[in-house]
Design a protein around this motif. Structure first.
Motif, PDB file in Angstrom:
ATOM      1  N   UNK A   1      47.817  34.026  44.539  1.00 41.81           N
ATOM      2  CA  UNK A   1      46.683  34.879  44.167  1.00 41.81           C
ATOM      3  C   UNK A   1      45.612  34.807  45.254  1.00 41.81           C
ATOM      4  N   UNK A   2      45.045  35.976  45.581  1.00 43.30           N
ATOM      5  CA  UNK A   2      43.990  36.055  46.573  1.00 43.30           C
ATOM      6  C   UNK A   2      42.732  36.602  45.925  1.00 43.30           C
ATOM      7  N   UNK A   3      41.626  35.854  45.990  1.00 48.20           N
ATOM      8  CA  UNK A   3      40.342  36.316  45.466  1.00 48.20           C
ATOM      9  C   UNK A   3      39.476  36.722  46.655  1.00 48.20           C
ATOM     10  N   UNK A   4      39.160  38.006  46.734  1.00 45.66           N
ATOM     11  CA  UNK A   4      38.419  38.517  47.878  1.00 45.66           C
ATOM     12  C   UNK A   4      36.935  38.706  47.586  1.00 45.66           C
ATOM     13  N   UNK A   5      36.564  38.563  46.308  1.00 40.63           N
ATOM     14  CA  UNK A   5      35.148  38.707  45.945  1.00 40.63           C
ATOM     15  C   UNK A   5      34.883  37.824  44.738  1.00 40.63           C
ATOM     16  N   UNK A   6      33.766  37.113  44.771  1.00 46.95           N
ATOM     17  CA  UNK A   6      33.351  36.333  43.598  1.00 46.95           C
ATOM     18  C   UNK A   6      31.840  36.318  43.534  1.00 46.95           C
ATOM     19  N   UNK A   7      31.310  36.615  42.365  1.00 40.49           N
ATOM     20  CA  UNK A   7      29.876  36.568  42.120  1.00 40.49           C
ATOM     21  C   UNK A   7      29.651  35.986  40.733  1.00 40.49           C
TER      22      UNK A   7
END
Length: 490
Positions: A1-7
């Protein structure tokens, strides 16, 4: 899994034993974009589009009692194309959400509280609630439109990226109710709103270019609480239901809904571009209906399906404080005794015929939206966990033969409203998939599942593991990817 944005959104919510603030209803505060997700099975290559679900997801400690319909809107989206999928979730940046983020606390009291506890005026039908835009979601004119059940602005987002485009500019003064209807054949969107002052209800049409082209009052005898509408090829259907605010308490600024079984359920059927003077009113058995399904014309008759409540004012659930027991009973399908029901309206004689189509407690149905407004054969409903607003399984109905098939989601597995996603080059009405989010409390995770609509008993074709466990919610939609791209890249 690739997370490209987190806020991570600023919040003040504390851990709670409130049944709609923990377990499968535990709120999310992280906004993510994720690809390369774990897949159990294989994502079909014959599906192209986006599945989007709205969620009541509070971020601040409530002023007074918290009701699950008070939560802030959060959209969860799965974008499918060429056998691949992307997941993202975002809060809907409403005016109320931004104001409370700036204040660092709740500003508005919820539906179960005294409106005088709110620190500022609100929006929409009652003028005291926060417009959370947390109830419904559709895709119209190439953009997401999220809406609130008590009427509000309506907010636009990009369906593929969930980029925020703000409040809808054509929104009337009285707002937009949840459940606007998109006619896929014409590209038009039909909507209604309601308020506590005359004429109490309006109806409108927005064209395929997202321009408001028709808006007219369709008065009711007083303030009402409609929740949904329906349409056929040529007509729109609005309702006057015998569940509405107590008028004496309303004059005191208190909002208390009461059921009036001595009054009929009234239906206004008017041409799509008609006015109140064109409406034909019908009277039927008293009930309350949250959600209508398809409607269509058959000779002199209009046929409408929906979920009739045998007990719109159920007793509080036992073992809970009275206020909490009443709140939970009022959103428990088993307590409300919701039944799939059919109404037949004769436009020439004024006669109404009606009947239950199923005796199970079912609701939150979906059907192939390419058949909206014309005769359809298949309907997909869910049932809930008794005592909780959690979906435990689904039923497929064949409305021609009367046959039905069930799919339980499994122990401590709770689903979402499951819209129909047609296969690319679909050959017939049920040639496609049902798409749903499932929260698995045993595994402590959430999944997106695709279910072959022709054989729901076979279970999911694939299960896509999400990067976090998501909160339960209400309504969802499916939108065709090619149609969205045609709007965005004309």
């Amino acid at each position: 899994m690739t997370i490209s944005y987190k806020n991570t959104v600023k919040h003040t919510l504390k851990p709670s034993l409130h049944p709609y603030l923990n377990g499968a209803w535990t709120p999310n505060f992280d906004e993510l974009t994720a690809t390369d997700l774990e897949v159990i099975g294989t994502i079909p290559s014959d599906i192209d589009g986006v599945y989007i679900r709205n969620t009541e997801n509070p971020v601040h400690e409530a002023i007074g009692h918290y009701h699950p319909f008070d939560g802030d809107g959060m959209l969860h989206a799965m974008v499918f194309k060429d056998g691949k999928v992307e997941y993202r979730n975002r809060f809907v940046r409403t005016k109320g959400f931004d104001a409370e983020q700036e204040a660092g606390e709740a500003i508005w009291a919820g539906i179960a509280n005294n409106p005088k506890k709110s620190k500022r005026p609100g929006w929409g039908a009652q003028g005291y609630l926060k417009d959370a835009s947390s109830t419904d979601v559709v895709v119209h004119a190439g953009q997401v439109l999220s809406t609130f059940w008590q009427c509000g602005d309506g907010y636009r987002l990009d369906p593929f990226t969930l980029e925020q485009h703000g409040a809808e500019r054509w929104t009337p003064l009285d707002g937009i109710s949840a459940h606007p209807k998109v006619d896929e054949r014409s590209g038009e969107m039909l909507f209604f709103n309601y308020s506590t002052y005359p004429p109490y209800q309006h109806y409108g049409v927005v064209d395929s270019d997202n321009k408001l082209v028709h808006y007219t009052p369709v008065p009711t005898p007083g303030p009402r609480l409609p929740h949904d509408m329906a349409f056929t090829e040529n007509y729109s259907i609005l309702v006057d239901l015998p569940m509405f605010w107590n008028p004496t308490l309303l004059e005191q600024g208190k909002y208390h809904a009461e059921y009036h079984p001595e009054l009929p359920t009234r239906f206004a059927i008017l041409p799509r571009y008609g006015t109140a003077g064109d409406a034909i009113w019908f009277e039927a058995s008293p009930t309350y209906v949250l959600h209508w399904m398809n409607a269509y014309e058959d000779g002199d008759e209009i046929i409408l399906d929906g979920y009739f409540q045998d007990d719109p004012d159920p007793a509080p659930l036992p073992g809970l404080p009275p206020a909490a027991g009443k709140m939970m009973a009022n959103i428990d399908l088993c307590s409300l005794k919701t039944r799939l029901h059919r109404w037949r309206f004769n436009l020439k004689t004024g006669e109404v015929k009606e009947q239950h189509l199923d005796e199970r407690a079912l609701e939150f149905g979906t059907f192939n939206q390419r058949y909206a407004g014309i005769k359809s054969r298949y309907l997909y409903s869910v049932w809930n966990e008794p005592g909780m607003f959690l979906f435990s399984g689904m039923v497929k109905h064949d409305l021609e033969t009367g046959d039905s098939w069930e799919l339980p989601f499994g122990e401590q597995r709770y689903g979402s409203e499951a819209p129909f996603a047609p296969r690319i080059n679909a050959k017939d009405e049920d040639d496609g998939y049902l798409v749903s989010f499932i929260t698995d409390m045993k595994a402590d995770r959430s999944e997106c599942v695709l279910i072959d609509a022709k054989d729901i008993e076979a279970g999911p074709v694939c299960r896509i593991i999400l990067p976090h466990r998501i909160s339960s919610g209400t309504h969802a939609t499916w939108a065709d990817g090619q149609s969205i791209r045609a709007y965005q890249n004309p």
